[in-house]
Design a protein around this motif. Structure first.
Motif, PDB file in Angstrom:
ATOM      1  N   PRO A   1      24.950 -24.833   9.339  1.00 21.21           N
ATOM      2  CA  PRO A   1      26.118 -23.947   9.343  1.00 21.21           C
ATOM      3  C   PRO A   1      25.760 -22.478   9.108  1.00 21.21           C
ATOM      4  O   PRO A   1      24.690 -22.160   8.587  1.00 21.21           O
ATOM      5  CB  PRO A   1      26.960 -24.473   8.172  1.00 21.21           C
ATOM      6  N   ASN A   2      26.669 -21.593   9.513  1.00 20.97           N
ATOM      7  CA  ASN A   2      26.528 -20.169   9.202  1.00 20.97           C
ATOM      8  C   ASN A   2      26.701 -19.940   7.706  1.00 20.97           C
ATOM      9  O   ASN A   2      27.478 -20.630   7.047  1.00 20.97           O
ATOM     10  CB  ASN A   2      27.601 -19.363   9.947  1.00 20.97           C
ATOM     11  N   THR A   3      25.981 -18.971   7.191  1.00 18.91           N
ATOM     12  CA  THR A   3      26.098 -18.600   5.778  1.00 18.91           C
ATOM     13  C   THR A   3      26.285 -17.084   5.720  1.00 18.91           C
ATOM     14  O   THR A   3      26.312 -16.428   6.752  1.00 18.91           O
ATOM     15  CB  THR A   3      24.807 -18.935   5.009  1.00 18.91           C
TER      16      THR A   3
ATOM     17  N   HIS B   1      19.096 -13.849   8.641  1.00 18.53           N
ATOM     18  CA  HIS B   1      18.997 -15.238   9.099  1.00 18.53           C
ATOM     19  C   HIS B   1      20.255 -15.938   8.632  1.00 18.53           C
ATOM     20  O   HIS B   1      20.350 -16.330   7.467  1.00 18.53           O
ATOM     21  CB  HIS B   1      17.753 -15.911   8.511  1.00 18.53           C
ATOM     22  N   LYS B   2      21.229 -16.083   9.542  1.00 16.79           N
ATOM     23  CA  LYS B   2      22.579 -16.513   9.153  1.00 16.79           C
ATOM     24  C   LYS B   2      22.709 -18.005   8.902  1.00 16.79           C
ATOM     25  O   LYS B   2      23.534 -18.429   8.104  1.00 16.79           O
ATOM     26  CB  LYS B   2      23.582 -16.117  10.250  1.00 16.79           C
ATOM     27  N   ARG B   3      21.882 -18.803   9.602  1.00 17.35           N
ATOM     28  CA  ARG B   3      22.060 -20.250   9.471  1.00 17.35           C
ATOM     29  C   ARG B   3      21.375 -20.773   8.216  1.00 17.35           C
ATOM     30  O   ARG B   3      20.369 -20.223   7.770  1.00 17.35           O
ATOM     31  CB  ARG B   3      21.498 -20.973  10.695  1.00 17.35           C
TER      32      ARG B   3
ATOM     33  N   LEU C   1      28.394  -7.196  17.710  1.00 19.81           N
ATOM     34  CA  LEU C   1      29.008  -8.472  17.337  1.00 19.81           C
ATOM     35  C   LEU C   1      30.123  -8.226  16.333  1.00 19.81           C
ATOM     36  O   LEU C   1      31.159  -8.872  16.354  1.00 19.81           O
ATOM     37  CB  LEU C   1      27.981  -9.383  16.675  1.00 19.81           C
ATOM     38  N   GLU C   2      29.858  -7.322  15.415  1.00 20.50           N
ATOM     39  CA  GLU C   2      30.842  -7.033  14.367  1.00 20.50           C
ATOM     40  C   GLU C   2      30.451  -5.738  13.678  1.00 20.50           C
ATOM     41  O   GLU C   2      29.295  -5.331  13.720  1.00 20.50           O
ATOM     42  CB  GLU C   2      30.856  -8.149  13.319  1.00 20.50           C
ATOM     43  N   PHE C   3      31.441  -5.131  13.050  1.00 12.51           N
ATOM     44  CA  PHE C   3      31.173  -4.038  12.123  1.00 12.51           C
ATOM     45  C   PHE C   3      31.406  -4.543  10.713  1.00 12.51           C
ATOM     46  O   PHE C   3      32.335  -5.314  10.474  1.00 12.51           O
ATOM     47  CB  PHE C   3      32.135  -2.864  12.360  1.00 12.51           C
TER      48      PHE C   3
ATOM     49  N   VAL D   1      32.957 -19.551  14.473  1.00 18.24           N
ATOM     50  CA  VAL D   1      32.395 -20.788  15.019  1.00 18.24           C
ATOM     51  C   VAL D   1      31.850 -20.495  16.411  1.00 18.24           C
ATOM     52  O   VAL D   1      32.582 -20.082  17.307  1.00 18.24           O
ATOM     53  CB  VAL D   1      33.466 -21.905  15.079  1.00 18.24           C
ATOM     54  N   VAL D   2      30.547 -20.661  16.562  1.00 16.87           N
ATOM     55  CA  VAL D   2      29.928 -20.531  17.875  1.00 16.87           C
ATOM     56  C   VAL D   2      29.970 -21.936  18.475  1.00 16.87           C
ATOM     57  O   VAL D   2      29.173 -22.797  18.131  1.00 16.87           O
ATOM     58  CB  VAL D   2      28.482 -20.004  17.756  1.00 16.87           C
ATOM     59  N   ALA D   3      30.961 -22.165  19.348  1.00 18.06           N
ATOM     60  CA  ALA D   3      31.223 -23.519  19.839  1.00 18.06           C
ATOM     61  C   ALA D   3      30.389 -23.791  21.084  1.00 18.06           C
ATOM     62  O   ALA D   3      30.434 -23.038  22.051  1.00 18.06           O
ATOM     63  CB  ALA D   3      32.708 -23.687  20.143  1.00 18.06           C
TER      64      ALA D   3
ATOM     65  N   ILE E   1      39.052 -14.950  20.262  1.00 20.17           N
ATOM     66  CA  ILE E   1      38.158 -15.821  21.033  1.00 20.17           C
ATOM     67  C   ILE E   1      37.335 -14.934  21.949  1.00 20.17           C
ATOM     68  O   ILE E   1      37.886 -14.106  22.680  1.00 20.17           O
ATOM     69  CB  ILE E   1      38.951 -16.865  21.838  1.00 20.17           C
ATOM     70  N   GLU E   2      36.020 -15.062  21.837  1.00 17.18           N
ATOM     71  CA  GLU E   2      35.211 -14.143  22.629  1.00 17.18           C
ATOM     72  C   GLU E   2      34.053 -14.800  23.347  1.00 17.18           C
ATOM     73  O   GLU E   2      33.612 -15.909  23.013  1.00 17.18           O
ATOM     74  CB  GLU E   2      34.759 -12.941  21.794  1.00 17.18           C
ATOM     75  N   GLU E   3      33.600 -14.068  24.324  1.00 21.01           N
ATOM     76  CA  GLU E   3      32.481 -14.436  25.177  1.00 21.01           C
ATOM     77  C   GLU E   3      31.239 -14.701  24.317  1.00 21.01           C
ATOM     78  O   GLU E   3      30.956 -13.954  23.376  1.00 21.01           O
ATOM     79  CB  GLU E   3      32.268 -13.214  26.100  1.00 21.01           C
ATOM     80  N   PHE E   4      30.480 -15.734  24.672  1.00 20.10           N
ATOM     81  CA  PHE E   4      29.225 -16.023  23.979  1.00 20.10           C
ATOM     82  C   PHE E   4      28.151 -15.062  24.473  1.00 20.10           C
ATOM     83  O   PHE E   4      27.978 -14.888  25.673  1.00 20.10           O
ATOM     84  CB  PHE E   4      28.812 -17.475  24.256  1.00 20.10           C
ATOM     85  N   LEU E   5      27.452 -14.435  23.538  1.00 19.78           N
ATOM     86  CA  LEU E   5      26.381 -13.501  23.901  1.00 19.78           C
ATOM     87  C   LEU E   5      25.032 -14.112  23.553  1.00 19.78           C
ATOM     88  O   LEU E   5      24.857 -14.645  22.466  1.00 19.78           O
ATOM     89  CB  LEU E   5      26.531 -12.184  23.126  1.00 19.78           C
ATOM     90  N   ASP E   6      24.102 -13.968  24.474  1.00 13.44           N
ATOM     91  CA  ASP E   6      22.763 -14.496  24.257  1.00 13.44           C
ATOM     92  C   ASP E   6      21.849 -13.327  23.894  1.00 13.44           C
ATOM     93  O   ASP E   6      22.032 -12.231  24.401  1.00 13.44           O
ATOM     94  CB  ASP E   6      22.286 -15.142  25.573  1.00 13.44           C
TER      95      ASP E   6
HETATM   96  P1  AMP Z   1      30.178 -12.214  12.951  1.00 14.45           P
HETATM   97  O1  AMP Z   1      30.727 -12.466  11.577  1.00 14.45           O
HETATM   98  O2  AMP Z   1      31.203 -11.800  13.942  1.00 14.45           O
HETATM   99  O3  AMP Z   1      28.951 -11.360  12.958  1.00 14.45           O
HETATM  100  O4  AMP Z   1      29.598 -13.615  13.415  1.00 14.45           O
HETATM  101  C1  AMP Z   1      28.675 -14.346  12.624  1.00 14.45           C
HETATM  102  C2  AMP Z   1      27.562 -14.836  13.477  1.00 14.45           C
HETATM  103  O5  AMP Z   1      28.065 -15.631  14.563  1.00 14.45           O
HETATM  104  C3  AMP Z   1      26.788 -13.720  14.149  1.00 14.45           C
HETATM  105  O6  AMP Z   1      25.834 -13.182  13.298  1.00 14.45           O
HETATM  106  C4  AMP Z   1      26.201 -14.452  15.332  1.00 14.45           C
HETATM  107  O7  AMP Z   1      25.083 -15.212  14.944  1.00 14.45           O
HETATM  108  C5  AMP Z   1      27.295 -15.386  15.730  1.00 14.45           C
HETATM  109  N1  AMP Z   1      28.150 -14.776  16.759  1.00 14.45           N
HETATM  110  C6  AMP Z   1      29.273 -14.043  16.560  1.00 14.45           C
HETATM  111  N2  AMP Z   1      29.797 -13.623  17.726  1.00 14.45           N
HETATM  112  C7  AMP Z   1      29.014 -14.106  18.700  1.00 14.45           C
HETATM  113  C8  AMP Z   1      29.031 -14.013  20.133  1.00 14.45           C
HETATM  114  N3  AMP Z   1      30.002 -13.376  20.789  1.00 14.45           N
HETATM  115  N4  AMP Z   1      28.028 -14.640  20.810  1.00 14.45           N
HETATM  116  C9  AMP Z   1      27.071 -15.319  20.156  1.00 14.45           C
HETATM  117  N5  AMP Z   1      26.997 -15.449  18.825  1.00 14.45           N
HETATM  118  C10 AMP Z   1      27.950 -14.849  18.088  1.00 14.45           C
END
Ligand code: AMP
Ligand code: GLY
Length: 429
Positions: free
Chosen positions: A227-229, A217-219, A287-289, A154-156, A188-193
């Motif tokens: 929502p994310n997909t 394109h995740k949304r 963001l993730e592996f 959740v990107v809050a 819980i992590e920092e928001f990245l732009d």
């Molecule tokens: P993830 O499964 O960790 O890749 O997260 C799914 C989606 O959430 C990513 O593709 C990003 O669009 C968004 N997201 C995840 N982490 C962050 C972050 N730290 N800052 C901004 N957007 C994020």
């Protein structure tokens, strides 16, 4: 050689389709596959999902190589099972797959090995998590620790939203997330732009052969709303990954990751997918592996691959990576773009059984890869969230886009959801 592909999505349909082009391939089996696999005379569906049953079948059917598509069987140890019985399989072990299956593991790994990623903290205690959010403020990102099919993030944009996400993810009875180690935890992590890109390699020990770059394109909705997909469409290459950024990703992310896995005693073999955020000034953060290829990124990537996929994966499953280190891949210079058609209700509760009309014969530069499709009597019906991915080549992003939407516009089923703007960042650039 007989090859087995494990999985049932569009990614697996594309992997199997590409593998059939190898002169060494006799037959490709896909377990459990989908209707697209069933309809292709070069492919055969195998109605098995249990890991031990798959291994036994591979042994008694003389399978020369098994390729694993999705994360779930990897996280469940399918590679360990096959290898323990002397079978050749491409993918990470259960221990190595933690790079994806546990966010807490992968964040700690990145910190330990100085791989750039967002600042973060891990919580099991809801009260501490809420306090952290209050101290940090919004925007902030809350992630469930465990496999959640792309839906555990959740990107809050407000503290309120972050608090709700914590309560949901740490609730003892919530569904849909398989927690690593059985314990509910949130990262819980920092928001990245910035702009995201998908960077995938074929890895074996410390050797990595990069695949073409792509952008997902995740949304759910146009304009990156909703929502994310798991991903609504993708194209390749991703222009945000300039040659300079590409070289830095290899040096600052991929190589230290493979080296770190080896020095931690869990050497990595398999597709390795780094989900990157690339900042305005060219900052690179992971963001993730993922321990597999992306879906739908695989579809546009593989339609551009000119080299022999089987030869590549055989080189990556030799005892030593020397063969892989000599491998160079050839890519179609055109752009490929894939558009997902999703079922009614996705990414929530999906409706199944809608009849799909308008599917035509595929062409090498225009493929409709099946995902959640099934045969019902003589008809092809929807059987899950992401139903298919129409993937086409073009000289520019715009042309690939027009070509893919031509395919999409010929196909119909009730309740279909399609984004109309796949590739919009590429078009702008
Ligand atoms: P993830 O499964 O960790 O890749 O997260 C799914 C989606 O959430 C990513 O593709 C990003 O669009 C968004 N997201 C995840 N982490 C962050 C972050 N730290 N800052 C901004 N957007 C994020
Ligand atoms: N499309 C994103 C993923 O496969 O994780």
């Amino acid at each position: 050689m007989k090859v087995l592909v494990i999985g049932s999505g569009g990614r697996e349909h594309a992997l199997a389709w590409k593998l059939t082009q190898s002169p060494q391939v006799q037959m490709v089996y896909v377990a459990p596959g989908n209707a697209g696999v069933a309809l292709d005379k070069n492919l055969q569906v195998l109605p098995l999902t249990d890991i031990v049953a798959l291994r036994e079948w591979a042994q008694s059917n003389d399978i020369g190589l098994t390729v694993v598509g999705p994360e779930a069987p990897l996280a469940a140890g399918v590679v360990d099972e096959f290898r323990a019985h002397g079978l050749r399989i491409f993918g990470p072990t259960k221990a190595a797959a933690q790079l994806e299956s546990s966010k807490a593991f992968s964040k700690a790994f990145m910190q330990r090995h100085h791989i750039p990623t967002a600042a973060y903290q891990v919580f099991e205690d809801a009260k501490a998590a809420h306090e952290y959010v209050d101290a940090q403020g919004a925007p902030i990102v809350v992630k469930a620790d465990g496999l959640a099919a792309g839906k555990g993030v959740v990107v809050a944009t407000s503290k309120q939203e972050a608090h709700e996400a914590i309560d949901h993810m740490l609730a003892p009875d919530h569904t849909g997330i398989q927690h690593a180690g059985g314990k509910a935890r949130v990262v819980i992590e920092e928001f990245l732009d910035g702009e995201e890109a998908s960077f995938m390699v074929v890895a074996h020990g410390q050797v990595a052969v990069p695949l073409a770059t792509s952008q997902d394109h995740k949304r759910l909705l146009d304009g990156d709303q909703g929502p994310n997909t798991g991903g609504m469409g993708a194209y390749s290459p991703a222009p945000v990954v300039t040659p300079e950024i590409h070289a830095r990703v290899m040096r600052e992310v991929i190589q230290p990751t493979l080296k770190g896995m080896e020095s931690d005693g869990i050497p990595y073999t398999g597709f390795l997918y780094a989900g990157l955020m690339i900042g305005k000034q060219g900052q690179i953060k992971v963001l993730e592996f993922n321990c597999r290829m992306g879906d739908p990124e695989t579809q546009p990537i593989l339609i551009r691959l000119k080299s022999d996929l089987l030869a590549l994966l055989l080189a990556a499953t030799e005892p030593e990576p020397s063969q892989l280190s000599k491998t160079e891949l050839e890519w179609d210079r055109r752009v490929a773009l894939g558009v997902v058609m999703a079922a009614h209700g996705y990414p929530g509760t999906v409706r199944r059984g809608d009849v799909i009309h308008g599917l035509k014969a595929d062409k090498p530069d225009a493929m409709v890869f099946h995902a959640a499709t099934a045969m019902q009597s003589a008809e092809i019906v929807t059987s899950g969230g992401r139903v298919l991915c129409a993937t086409a080549l073009g000289d520019t992003v715009r042309q690939a886009q027009a070509h893919a939407y031509e395919l999409i516009d010929a196909i119909h089923f009730d309740g279909a959801q399609v984004r109309r703007d796949i590739g919009h960042r590429g078009v702008k650039r």
